[in-house]
Write an enzyme that holds these catalytic residues in place. Sequence first.
Site, mmCIF file in Angstrom:
data_model
loop_
_atom_site.group_PDB
_atom_site.id
_atom_site.type_symbol
_atom_site.label_atom_id
_atom_site.label_comp_id
_atom_site.label_asym_id
_atom_site.label_seq_id
_atom_site.Cartn_x
_atom_site.Cartn_y
_atom_site.Cartn_z
ATOM 1 N N ASP A 65 0.823 -1.217 0.000
ATOM 2 C CA ASP A 65 0.000 0.000 0.000
ATOM 3 C C ASP A 65 0.851 1.259 0.000
ATOM 4 O O ASP A 65 0.672 2.149 0.851
ATOM 5 C CB ASP A 65 -0.940 0.028 1.213
ATOM 6 C CG ASP A 65 -1.748 -1.243 1.373
ATOM 7 O OD1 ASP A 65 -2.216 -1.769 0.359
ATOM 8 O OD2 ASP A 65 -1.904 -1.721 2.516
ATOM 9 N N GLU A 218 -11.014 -0.220 -3.094
ATOM 10 C CA GLU A 218 -10.249 0.282 -1.950
ATOM 11 C C GLU A 218 -9.029 1.038 -2.452
ATOM 12 O O GLU A 218 -8.750 1.111 -3.649
ATOM 13 C CB GLU A 218 -9.810 -0.884 -1.059
ATOM 14 C CG GLU A 218 -8.942 -1.896 -1.785
ATOM 15 C CD GLU A 218 -8.692 -3.165 -0.976
ATOM 16 O OE1 GLU A 218 -9.456 -3.425 -0.036
ATOM 17 O OE2 GLU A 218 -7.743 -3.889 -1.313
#
Length: 530
Positions: A65, A218
């Site tokens: 991420d 997401e």
Amino acid sequence: MTFTRRDAFTTLGAAGALLVPGQAPARTTAKTPAPDWRRGLDNQRIADLGDGRFLNPVMAGDRPDPTILRDGSDYYMTFSSFDSYPGLVIWHSRDLVNWQPIGPALTRNIGSVWAVSLEKHDGRYFLYIPVKAEPNSIWVIHADRIEGPWSDPVDLGLHKHIDPCHIVGEDGSRWLFLSGGDRIRLAADGLSTVGAVEHVYDPWRYPEDWIVEGFSPEGPKIVRHGGWFYLITAVGGTAGPPTGHMVIAARSRSIHGPWQDCPANPIVHTTDTAERWWSRGHASLVEGPAGDWWALYHGFENGYWTLGRQTLLDPVEWTADGWFRMTGGDLSKPLAKPKGGTAVPHGQMLSDNFETLALGTKWSFFRPGPDEAKRTSVSGKTLTLTASGTAPVDSSPLLLIAGDTRYQFECDVEIDPGATAGLILFYDDKLYCGLGFDGDRFVTHQYGAERGRPTNPHGRSMRIRVTNDRHIVTYDTSGDGGRTWHRFDRGMEVSGYHHNVRGGFLMLRPGLYAAGKGAARFRNFRFSAI
């Protein structure tokens, strides 16, 4: 599915090929050759090949991420740190390929840290931090200098949302975009919210017969370029099937919408199980030193889920219609480095003489209590770790991130009466392996369980070596400081120690633990990729 092995890679055979509608079948002939990375500190692989090219990953090991900030000629990046504390280590670069750690931004355990947003606004740095805890929430910390000190975390009270992305609109308003196409307004100082969460975007959806883990929109990231706001989202599930995770894009003239999907979606997508990088997603776009554009996102290395999601760098091309595309392909081959910029020394030594303790920058605790750091002291090139708990499961071990597929680590370990200590490979408190000892016997750790083994001939002091050779783990012990070694009669295979088996989005990390009573002393820790 049938796996076959060649060198450091595992590829799926024809019987296990995953077919995606509209895509070519997986190759069934030649396998991807083992890559030839350049070697750096402790023989660790590094991306910069030294000839104007680089070979992914730019950040090996569990660096998922990625969130990146350009600040003049400097770039700063951090990653999800989950249950590791101190966490959210800030990394610095000036060429997007070579990265050097600055230090951790988050020292207080507020929960398992997921995909964060690193921003700078009006001269102040911000980190927006989603955590899995009781309850889940999104927090913010801030600092006037990237090196810190960072503020104490402030709870924004967003208990049903993850993956915040900070963005300033064309009208100067501040927002957090959230997973699922939602957003909420921030106060002018960025330290509280205004109003309620609103739904503003329905993410593009892939064909229903694609092989994915789940829709799971997401990781939104927004960049402004050429009069447009570009909203980049991950869909398809973070792990699961290699073809699941993907990158999609939408754009709008205004931060308030409406959002138009890119006609070329998905922008990034693993479609062939012979590709080197699987489950690629959570992309951030950034302008390079010379004005070209790049994307950083994560992916699993083919055959090495145990290393977690590693950070990849992909060149970006802006097209005539105002959209963009990634041009690096499956990222298995060397690419030209970003032009301009200068290289900082990459990475850090994992070997440690314990003259000081790089807590957070190198070593981190797993799920520490409020006073965990008080368990450690360093003196005379010795790390003393006060014993805690009964085994690695509840002792909050000290762990490293190792990004190679083959490595060894070893250390001198001395224990007090009543203590048990040793070296481990640790995924989480239910899935780990390793070798420890007390004053009378060895203790093996496997599947997160402990077993006493035959008499320990070394007493309360020995040197232990752990070798992880492409998932095959062996242990050696020495009673004379490493001059002679004895193979321990308990080898292990750990290819299943990863997220798709256990969950948690973590990686298998080398580390140290001390349990029971008293303390353990560690000296001369040595790590080397092999």
